[in-house]
Design an enzyme around this catalytic site. Sequence first.
Site, PDB file in Angstrom:
ATOM      1  N   THR A  25      19.133  -2.974 -17.279  1.00  0.00           N
ATOM      2  CA  THR A  25      20.251  -3.198 -16.278  1.00  0.00           C
ATOM      3  C   THR A  25      19.872  -1.106 -15.860  1.00  0.00           C
ATOM      4  OG1 THR A  25      22.423  -2.125 -16.991  1.00  0.00           O
ATOM      5  CG2 THR A  25      21.100  -2.088 -18.554  1.00  0.00           C
ATOM      6  N   GLY A  26      20.527  -0.695 -14.908  1.00  0.00           N
ATOM      7  CA  GLY A  26      20.189   0.323 -13.778  1.00  0.00           C
ATOM      8  C   GLY A  26      20.365  -0.076 -12.524  1.00  0.00           C
TER       9      GLY A  26
ATOM     10  N   THR B 128      26.020  -4.357 -15.588  1.00  0.00           N
ATOM     11  CA  THR B 128      25.254  -5.948 -15.717  1.00  0.00           C
ATOM     12  C   THR B 128      25.008  -6.072 -17.394  1.00  0.00           C
ATOM     13  OG1 THR B 128      23.985  -4.740 -13.550  1.00  0.00           O
ATOM     14  CG2 THR B 128      22.968  -6.472 -15.516  1.00  0.00           C
TER      15      THR B 128
ATOM     16  N   ARG C 117      22.683  -8.053  -0.368  1.00  0.00           N
ATOM     17  CA  ARG C 117      21.487  -6.535  -0.584  1.00  0.00           C
ATOM     18  C   ARG C 117      21.383  -7.836  -1.913  1.00  0.00           C
ATOM     19  NH1 ARG C 117      22.182  -4.492  -6.734  1.00  0.00           N
ATOM     20  NH2 ARG C 117      20.964  -2.779  -6.978  1.00  0.00           N
TER      21      ARG C 117
ATOM     22  N   GLY D 192      18.962  -0.793  -9.420  1.00  0.00           N
ATOM     23  CA  GLY D 192      17.784  -1.582  -9.081  1.00  0.00           C
ATOM     24  C   GLY D 192      17.299  -1.982  -8.496  1.00  0.00           C
TER      25      GLY D 192
END
Length: 324
Positions: free
Chosen positions: A239-240, A188, A216, A242
């Site tokens: 970011t990571g 992202t 999703r 989600g």
Amino acid sequence: MSHIALALHGGAGTIARHLLTPEAEQNYRQALHDALLTGYELLRQGASALDAVEQTVVQLEDCPLFNAGRGAVFTHEGHHEMDASIMAGHTRQAGAVTGVRAIQNPIQAARLVMEKSEHVLLAWPGAEEFARQQGLAMQPPAYFFTEHRYEQLQDALASGRVQLDHSEKHPLQEPLPFTEDPKKKMGTVGAVALDQHGHLAAATSTGGMTNKRFSRVGDSPIIGAGTWADDRTCAISCTGHGEYFIRAVVAHDVACLMEYRGLSLAEACRVVVHDKLAPIGGEGGLVAVDAAGNIALPFNSEGMYRASISSASPLFVGIYKEEQ
Ligand code: ASP
């Protein structure tokens, strides 16, 4: 001139020094550097934080290295479903799109939702119809096709996993340590900025997770989870993984700790990323700037593609943990 500041990310994950070739590493650093300078030059010329974060993210969306826009990952069915959001700290107006397949720059669609519709979040074909009506550039699926993303999908299909771009063997239900495949480490993109007028803004854009199904939706298009901006406190882009960022309402929580508990930006970020997100299994990080121009780039993963600059601090580009 009052303070200006800009920070961006290109995803978080297991990004260890020995996993990237010198050439690949240089490509990432150059892309982060160039996008940062694009946004910063706008700020220097007096542009709004909103314009600066949008343009920075457009540049990262156009770069196939990152999981957003052109480099978006594949869904289970072999499509791309992209998410983006943007927020203005001055007015607390926000816009977002989710599950869009053909919009060249989803962050531009998010901004148009904010400014030209009476809504905050538009989804799937409706969001594309809106973007078309607004005259945004559309692209055929081939534009978003990148070979390594396709390989990622084949891996994920073979193993039946839904996976974060930057963590191959990382099933949704059961977070496991990241694996060491450098192809999976890009993610992202996002940017936060403070402009000459004292206004903050944040923007985030993503292709989500490889092999995702059933429409999703991650944190990136969710205001308060993946993106937040409020002139009274800070601007945040996350970011990571989600699902964890949604459960921890990460971006808004940083602002709340500043507003209600009087924490500094750095301390609020540390509490959220390390004390609140990590214990529930949430791996990743964020970029943040506050109303005074302070910058924080915390993450609890191995690394995070990131860059920052302000009128009070020099240009910084980092990938690995030990880089400060
Ligand atoms: N947060 C994004 C999502 O869950 C993924 C990422 O940051 O790499 O969709």
